[in-house]
Design a protein around this motif. Structure first.
Motif, PDB file in Angstrom:
ATOM      1  N   ALA A 186       0.833  -1.200   0.000  1.00 40.66           N
ATOM      2  CA  ALA A 186       0.000   0.000   0.000  1.00 40.66           C
ATOM      3  C   ALA A 186       0.867   1.250   0.000  1.00 40.66           C
ATOM      4  CB  ALA A 186      -0.910   0.000   1.220  1.00 40.66           C
ATOM      5  N   GLU A 187       0.383   2.299  -0.619  1.00 39.21           N
ATOM      6  CA  GLU A 187       1.075   3.587  -0.565  1.00 39.21           C
ATOM      7  C   GLU A 187       0.864   4.212   0.805  1.00 39.21           C
ATOM      8  OE1 GLU A 187       3.387   5.826  -0.814  1.00 39.21           O
ATOM      9  OE2 GLU A 187       3.219   5.750  -3.005  1.00 39.21           O
ATOM     10  N   SER A 188       1.752   5.103   1.193  1.00 40.43           N
ATOM     11  CA  SER A 188       1.630   5.787   2.476  1.00 40.43           C
ATOM     12  C   SER A 188       0.385   6.679   2.487  1.00 40.43           C
ATOM     13  CB  SER A 188       2.875   6.640   2.726  1.00 40.43           C
ATOM     14  OG  SER A 188       2.639   7.595   3.731  1.00 40.43           O
ATOM     15  N   PRO A 189      -0.543   6.464   3.432  1.00 41.45           N
ATOM     16  CA  PRO A 189      -1.735   7.335   3.509  1.00 41.45           C
ATOM     17  C   PRO A 189      -1.362   8.795   3.773  1.00 41.45           C
ATOM     18  CG  PRO A 189      -2.035   5.352   4.828  1.00 41.45           C
ATOM     19  CD  PRO A 189      -0.599   5.386   4.422  1.00 41.45           C
ATOM     20  N   ALA A 190      -0.306   9.017   4.543  1.00 39.15           N
ATOM     21  CA  ALA A 190       0.103  10.397   4.829  1.00 39.15           C
ATOM     22  C   ALA A 190       0.517  11.118   3.560  1.00 39.15           C
ATOM     23  CB  ALA A 190       1.251  10.402   5.843  1.00 39.15           C
ATOM     24  N   TRP A 191       1.236  10.426   2.671  1.00 42.21           N
ATOM     25  CA  TRP A 191       1.639  11.055   1.409  1.00 42.21           C
ATOM     26  C   TRP A 191       0.428  11.302   0.519  1.00 42.21           C
ATOM     27  CZ3 TRP A 191       1.399   9.407  -3.755  1.00 42.21           C
ATOM     28  CH2 TRP A 191       2.081  10.233  -4.659  1.00 42.21           C
ATOM     29  N   LEU A 192      -0.481  10.327   0.448  1.00 41.80           N
ATOM     30  CA  LEU A 192      -1.679  10.495  -0.380  1.00 41.80           C
ATOM     31  C   LEU A 192      -2.514  11.671   0.102  1.00 41.80           C
ATOM     32  CD1 LEU A 192      -2.699   6.735  -0.725  1.00 41.80           C
ATOM     33  CD2 LEU A 192      -1.848   8.212  -2.557  1.00 41.80           C
ATOM     34  N   TYR A 193      -2.684  11.799   1.412  1.00 38.81           N
ATOM     35  CA  TYR A 193      -3.471  12.901   1.949  1.00 38.81           C
ATOM     36  C   TYR A 193      -2.781  14.230   1.678  1.00 38.81           C
ATOM     37  CZ  TYR A 193      -6.293  15.625   5.192  1.00 38.81           C
ATOM     38  OH  TYR A 193      -7.133  16.563   5.733  1.00 38.81           O
ATOM     39  N   LYS A 194      -1.469  14.243   1.809  1.00 35.74           N
ATOM     40  CA  LYS A 194      -0.708  15.465   1.574  1.00 35.74           C
ATOM     41  C   LYS A 194      -0.815  15.912   0.125  1.00 35.74           C
ATOM     42  CE  LYS A 194       3.660  15.012   2.313  1.00 35.74           C
ATOM     43  NZ  LYS A 194       4.948  14.873   3.042  1.00 35.74           N
ATOM     44  N   LYS A 195      -1.016  14.971  -0.784  1.00 40.12           N
ATOM     45  CA  LYS A 195      -1.176  15.285  -2.207  1.00 40.12           C
ATOM     46  C   LYS A 195      -2.627  15.575  -2.578  1.00 40.12           C
ATOM     47  CE  LYS A 195       1.903  14.989  -4.739  1.00 40.12           C
ATOM     48  NZ  LYS A 195       2.941  15.975  -5.143  1.00 40.12           N
ATOM     49  N   GLY A 196      -3.516  15.603  -1.577  1.00 38.85           N
ATOM     50  CA  GLY A 196      -4.913  15.914  -1.838  1.00 38.85           C
ATOM     51  C   GLY A 196      -5.749  14.731  -2.277  1.00 38.85           C
ATOM     52  N   GLN A 197      -5.215  13.516  -2.185  1.00 43.10           N
ATOM     53  CA  GLN A 197      -5.943  12.312  -2.603  1.00 43.10           C
ATOM     54  C   GLN A 197      -6.580  11.664  -1.379  1.00 43.10           C
ATOM     55  OE1 GLN A 197      -3.365   9.816  -5.049  1.00 43.10           O
ATOM     56  NE2 GLN A 197      -2.251  11.611  -5.789  1.00 43.10           N
ATOM     57  N   CYS A 198      -7.593  12.312  -0.846  1.00 45.80           N
ATOM     58  CA  CYS A 198      -8.199  11.874   0.409  1.00 45.80           C
ATOM     59  C   CYS A 198      -8.878  10.510   0.277  1.00 45.80           C
ATOM     60  CB  CYS A 198      -9.203  12.911   0.898  1.00 45.80           C
ATOM     61  SG  CYS A 198      -8.476  14.536   1.214  1.00 45.80           S
ATOM     62  N   GLY A 199      -9.548  10.277  -0.855  1.00 45.31           N
ATOM     63  CA  GLY A 199     -10.193   8.984  -1.064  1.00 45.31           C
ATOM     64  C   GLY A 199      -9.182   7.850  -1.098  1.00 45.31           C
ATOM     65  N   GLU A 200      -8.090   8.066  -1.804  1.00 44.97           N
ATOM     66  CA  GLU A 200      -7.047   7.045  -1.869  1.00 44.97           C
ATOM     67  C   GLU A 200      -6.396   6.836  -0.509  1.00 44.97           C
ATOM     68  OE1 GLU A 200      -7.523   9.456  -3.905  1.00 44.97           O
ATOM     69  OE2 GLU A 200      -7.433   8.762  -5.994  1.00 44.97           O
ATOM     70  N   ALA A 201      -6.249   7.938   0.266  1.00 49.63           N
ATOM     71  CA  ALA A 201      -5.678   7.813   1.605  1.00 49.63           C
ATOM     72  C   ALA A 201      -6.563   6.959   2.503  1.00 49.63           C
ATOM     73  CB  ALA A 201      -5.479   9.199   2.221  1.00 49.63           C
ATOM     74  N   GLU A 202      -7.889   7.170   2.413  1.00 47.38           N
ATOM     75  CA  GLU A 202      -8.800   6.356   3.208  1.00 47.38           C
ATOM     76  C   GLU A 202      -8.762   4.894   2.786  1.00 47.38           C
ATOM     77  OE1 GLU A 202     -13.574   6.178   4.321  1.00 47.38           O
ATOM     78  OE2 GLU A 202     -12.692   8.023   3.490  1.00 47.38           O
ATOM     79  N   ALA A 203      -8.652   4.667   1.471  1.00 49.30           N
ATOM     80  CA  ALA A 203      -8.553   3.289   0.982  1.00 49.30           C
ATOM     81  C   ALA A 203      -7.273   2.625   1.476  1.00 49.30           C
ATOM     82  CB  ALA A 203      -8.605   3.276  -0.550  1.00 49.30           C
ATOM     83  N   ALA A 204      -6.198   3.383   1.527  1.00 49.80           N
ATOM     84  CA  ALA A 204      -4.933   2.839   2.027  1.00 49.80           C
ATOM     85  C   ALA A 204      -5.045   2.513   3.513  1.00 49.80           C
ATOM     86  CB  ALA A 204      -3.807   3.838   1.786  1.00 49.80           C
TER      87      ALA A 204
END
Length: 458
Positions: A186-204
């Motif tokens: 899985a990708e790092s949720p913190a990085w995904l959220y920081k990039k504005g990808q909140c849905g992907e962060a929640e999925a991670a």
């Protein structure tokens, strides 16, 4: 991480134990030192840019990218062609061949610099808070496994012609497995959220923690986010202003880690044992493995044992306690070394004191000073600057590592073991004072809780 460790340690083994068919190449005109220097130089550059790469393409892709130069570099080193002079039976290489080996070692060094920084980031950001210390300790254990594996693989290097080529090729396999394995992580949720990808962060988070904890984890992540634009972060922001203290703390921790003398002891363990009067027969008995890269096998077992202890205690005693105990134990071990160099004890007392001091030093290092900085730094660094600040702090590690390795034997000859080991012990005691005053405990806290607490204290 095992791929990076294996390549790193195979490189170190070959620095100390050159095989018959490429030793003349490395010994001529200081080529051995040049090969090592370029490898460490590549590590410094790779580490320095690791934060920008990790923030640009993500932790997972950065991990995969770090394996690429290691695979290419190992292949280039293994492809270096030698010509045998029929009249003298001495192996030699053309300038082109040496250039290929130097470039290969530089590429390997680049991967060495990229890998550990990204590993620390990734493990800290994907691990649940209650086991983050345990998972972080696996990085150190992987290093030990890579070291031990490299020792076994390098055993025939002294006797078997061309075996060093096999070692380079084999060392590329773990790096390739690392690149492949990260494709399924899985990708790092913190990085995904920081990039504005909140849905992907929640999925991670769902993939890592389970669906029941995903929404609360994203909500907690949003509490620590201050709306800063990651792209606007400048290099100067890491060195001045409100982030300076935490970056300084990380840099000083890594400096103390190396100024303690760990790599001087580890790289030159054979020389240190021999200088203490350890004969070949007695050395084999103390080491425990006959013909296993001389004294390094015992040090490998000591650091592996310490890493296991650190893994078991990291989330129970906490990071700060382990750091304090580790540096204090290393100072005591250096005291044993000074005593062994200063007094002629009856029988084999001097020998046992010297060897025991080294083993105690390595054991206590592996229990705290080794694994804790790489875990603690991602915990106390704010999400906005975490990757880039880690790159700066770990670059200090490579710089100090280089100079300690470069100057150790020269200082040992000029200052003598009593004074030099006293200096190392003094740095360990200074580290105890620094940790006591400047390091906070992060055990059992989420990254967001730590960041909010630090922001509040400011």
């Amino acid at each position: 991480m095992l791929g990076h460790s294996s390549l790193h340690e195979i490189h170190l083994v070959h620095k100390r134990v050159p095989s018959k068919d490429h030793a003349p190449l490395l010994d001529r005109e200081g080529n051995s030192g040049l090969v090592v220097s370029l490898c460490l130089g590549g590590a410094f550059i790779g580490c320095l840019v690791s934060g920008w790469i990790a923030d640009g393409i993500g932790r997972r892709r950065a991990f995969q990218l770090s394996a690429l130069p290691m695979i290419i570099g190992a292949s280039m080193s293994g492809h270096t062609k030698f010509r045998r002079n029929p009249s003298s039976c001495i192996c030699s290489a053309t300038t082109k061949d040496l250039d290929g080996m130097l470039l290969g070692r530089f590429l390997v060094g680049t991967g060495m610099g990229l890998g550990p920084a990204i590993a620390s980031l990734y493990v800290a950001e994907v691990s649940p808070s209650f086991v983050r210390g345990t998972y972080g300790s696996f990085v150190q254990i992987a290093t030990c496994l890579g070291l031990i594996g490299a020792l076994f693989i390098g055993i025939p290097s002294k006797e078997v012609l061309g075996w060093w080529r096999i070692c380079f090729w084999v060392s590329a396999i773990p790096a390739a497995l690392l690149a492949l394995g990260m494709e399924f992580c899985a990708e790092s949720p913190a990085w995904l959220y920081k990039k504005g990808q909140c849905g992907e962060a929640e999925a991670a988070f769902e993939r890592l923690l389970g669906a029941s904890h995903a929404k609360s984890a994203v909500a907690e992540l949003s509490r620590s986010d201050k709306g800063d634009d990651i792209e606007s972060l400048r290099f100067s922001d890491l060195l001045y202003g409100r982030h300076f203290r935490v970056v300084l703390t990380g840099s000083v921790l890594y400096a103390f880690q190396q100024l303690s003398g760990i790599n001087a002891v580890f790289y030159f363990s054979t020389f240190v044992f021999k200088s203490a009067g350890l004969s070949a027969d007695v050395g084999n008995t103390c080491v425990g493995f006959i013909n296993l890269a001389e004294s390094r096998s015992t040090l490998s077992r000591a650091i592996f044992s310490g890493s296991i202890i650190a893994m078991l205690l990291m989330d129970k005693l906490g990071r700060k306690v382990l750091l304090l105990g580790s540096f204090l134990g290393m100072a005591v071990a250096m005291g044993f070394q000074v005593m062994a160099a200063s007094f002629n004890l009856p029988g084999s007392g001097t020998l046992y004191l010297s060897v025991g001091g080294i083993l105690l030093f390595v054991l206590t290092f592996a229990m705290g000073a080794g694994p804790v900085p790489g875990l603690l730094l991602p915990e106390i660094l704010p999400n906005r600057i975490r990757a880039k600040a880690m790159a700066i702090c770990m670059s200090v590690h490579w710089v100090v590592n280089f100079f300690v390795g470069l100057l150790f034997l020269r200082l040992l000859e000029q200052l003598g073991p009593q004074l030099l080991y006293s200096i190392f012990g003094t740095f360990c005691l200074l580290a105890v004072i620094f940790v006591k005053r400047n390091v906070i405990e992060t055990k059992g806290k989420s990254l967001q809780e730590i960041e909010i607490a630090l922001l509040t204290s400011e």
